[in-house]
Scaffold this motif. Structure first.
Motif, PDB file in Angstrom:
ATOM      1  N   MET A  71       0.853  -1.183   0.000  1.00 15.99           N
ATOM      2  CA  MET A  71       0.000   0.000   0.000  1.00 15.99           C
ATOM      3  C   MET A  71       0.886   1.228   0.000  1.00 15.99           C
ATOM      4  O   MET A  71       1.982   1.209   0.533  1.00 15.99           O
ATOM      5  N   SER A  72       0.396   2.277  -0.567  1.00 13.62           N
ATOM      6  CA  SER A  72       1.147   3.531  -0.577  1.00 13.62           C
ATOM      7  C   SER A  72       0.187   4.671  -0.318  1.00 13.62           C
ATOM      8  O   SER A  72      -0.780   4.866  -1.022  1.00 13.62           O
ATOM      9  N   GLU A  76      -0.928  -3.116  -3.548  1.00 16.65           N
ATOM     10  CA  GLU A  76      -0.078  -4.107  -4.198  1.00 16.65           C
ATOM     11  C   GLU A  76      -0.822  -5.384  -4.553  1.00 16.65           C
ATOM     12  O   GLU A  76      -0.344  -6.490  -4.282  1.00 16.65           O
ATOM     13  N   HIS A  87       7.428   0.971  -5.603  1.00 17.01           N
ATOM     14  CA  HIS A  87       6.954   0.522  -4.287  1.00 17.01           C
ATOM     15  C   HIS A  87       5.984  -0.660  -4.423  1.00 17.01           C
ATOM     16  O   HIS A  87       6.182  -1.712  -3.807  1.00 17.01           O
ATOM     17  N   GLU A  88       4.944  -0.501  -5.236  1.00 17.22           N
ATOM     18  CA  GLU A  88       3.922  -1.556  -5.334  1.00 17.22           C
ATOM     19  C   GLU A  88       4.476  -2.802  -6.003  1.00 17.22           C
ATOM     20  O   GLU A  88       4.065  -3.925  -5.685  1.00 17.22           O
ATOM     21  N   HIS A 123       6.417  -4.816  -3.511  1.00 14.01           N
ATOM     22  CA  HIS A 123       5.507  -5.611  -2.667  1.00 14.01           C
ATOM     23  C   HIS A 123       5.220  -6.987  -3.269  1.00 14.01           C
ATOM     24  O   HIS A 123       4.771  -7.885  -2.545  1.00 14.01           O
ATOM     25  N   GLU A 167       5.831  -2.911   4.314  1.00 13.17           N
ATOM     26  CA  GLU A 167       6.007  -1.487   3.996  1.00 13.17           C
ATOM     27  C   GLU A 167       7.472  -1.064   4.117  1.00 13.17           C
ATOM     28  O   GLU A 167       7.944  -0.202   3.369  1.00 13.17           O
ATOM     29  N   ALA A 210       9.249  -2.310   0.917  1.00 13.40           N
ATOM     30  CA  ALA A 210       8.787  -1.597  -0.282  1.00 13.40           C
ATOM     31  C   ALA A 210       9.294  -0.152  -0.270  1.00 13.40           C
ATOM     32  O   ALA A 210       9.660   0.401  -1.320  1.00 13.40           O
TER      33      ALA A 210
HETATM   34 ZN    ZN Z   1       3.145  -0.324   0.538  1.00 11.86          ZN
END
Ligand code: ZN
Length: 357
Positions: free
Chosen positions: A1-2, A298, A316-317, A320, A339, A342
């Motif tokens: 998640m972001s 993700e 980032h995703e 993941h 997290e 990532a």
């Molecule tokens: Zn994330």
């Protein structure tokens, strides 16, 4: 998640559902499997007494009415002698439940669907539960105010499940400690797309409705299962080693996301060089309209973004896929590992591409 802020939800009260075994077929004297896995953050999530191997979800959705009709066939192995077991399901109407081809009794309490099979299930037995259900799926609001579960969009819907939203659109063991393979078939009005995890196994149109069958061969946690329904421009390319890449982009986001999506195969190659082989049999992205969700997620094989992402968010995703999706925390208390890695991947990417060390 972001996202910018992610508050830790307060632990909810543990609700125990007390049931007594009744049927004792073939000398099996089962007891209830147990409700809730006592996860430190989400104590009610998940259930005891069984381990899911496979979900076959057959969903039919009409955006105009927001009505979902579903059949979930859940193949699981009993980890103890069972007289009853629970599934997680929030909202929706359960029309029938069967176990191994025989009607089963069931009742609902909160997010729990308790199933009592006709015969007790012996430890080690692999059994098949069929749940037929329907209704308008819920959007769930998390303690931090973010929305998950089933999110209606301007031309369809998004199914997003971190941490406990998958139970809004299918019954299951909604905890990351129980991963399974999936076949997700979604039927929508002709002209719309339905994109999910894994690879597209088949697509067919009958009577003005199109069915898309997606197959996920690698074990997946329920919270990274997804369905995206709407108008999408679907593009297929190849990544490193011929890895299939499938992107689905909202028509209004095609131009804005072209440059960042062109980087996707190179990001996967860089992450393979950094972390090791890509863990799944396909990769890609789903770019929904801005505002369709309040965050990127993700989702396995194909992370979801609300609008064209920044390069760092795509890094980032995709990171993941290794950390969170392939290696999955057994407890939500360890989601900082998802997290942490990532976010670290974003920093390494910046360092390798002209940014700060
Ligand atoms: Zn994330």
């Amino acid at each position: 998640m972001s996202r910018s802020v992610r508050a830790v939800p307060a632990a909810a009260t543990v609700l125990a559902l007390v049931l007594t075994g009744t049927a004792c077929e073939g000398g099996v004297h089962g007891t209830p499997g147990g409700s809730g896995l006592r996860d430190p953050y989400f104590p009610r999530a998940g259930n005891g007494g069984y381990d899911v191997d496979h979900y076959a979800l057959t969903l039919d959705y009409t955006p105009a009415t927001r009505r979902l009709t579903g059949t979930a066939v859940i193949t699981a192995r009993a980890t103890k002698d069972l007289s009853a077991f629970d599934l997680d399901l929030s909202g929706l109407r359960v029309d029938s439940v069967g176990v191994d081809g025989r009607d089963a009794r069931f009742n609902r309490a909160g997010q729990k669907l308790t199933v009592r099979p006709h015969d007790d299930l012996r430890e080690g037995h692999t059994f098949r539960t069929t749940v037929r259900y329907s209704g308008v799926p819920r959007t769930l609001t998390d303690p931090d105010g973010s929305e998950e579960g089933w999110l209606p969009t301007a031309d369809g819907a998004l199914g997003l499940g971190e941490p406990v939203g998958s139970m809004a659109w299918f019954p299951g063991n909604d905890h990351p400690s129980d991963k399974a393979t999936y076949d997700i078939t979604v039927t929508v009005p002709q002209g719309l797309q339905a994109v999910s995890n894994g690879e597209l196994a088949s697509q067919s149109t009958h009577g003005g409705r199109t069915a898309y069958h997606w197959h996920t061969a690698e074990p997946m946690a329920g919270y990274v299962a997804t369905v995206a329904i709407g108008h999408f421009v679907v593009t297929r390319t190849e990544g490193p080693g011929g890895l299939p890449v499938l992107t689905a982009v909202d028509p209004g986001q095609v131009r804005a996301s072209a440059a960042v999506l062109a980087q996707l195969p190179g990001i996967v190659k860089w992450e393979e060089d950094t972390f090791g082989p890509y863990p799944f049999s396909s990769v890609g992205a789903i770019i929904a309209r801005p505002g369709a969700a309040g965050y990127a997620l993700e989702t396995q094989n194909r992370p979801v973004f609300p609008g064209a992402p920044e390069t760092g968010t795509l890094v980032h995703e995709l990171a993941h896929q290794w950390y969170g999706d392939s290696v999955t925390p057994k407890s939500w208390r360890d989601m900082w590992l998802n997290e942490g890695f990532a976010t670290y991947a974003q920093w390494l990417w910046q360092e390798d591409h002209g940014g700060d060390s």
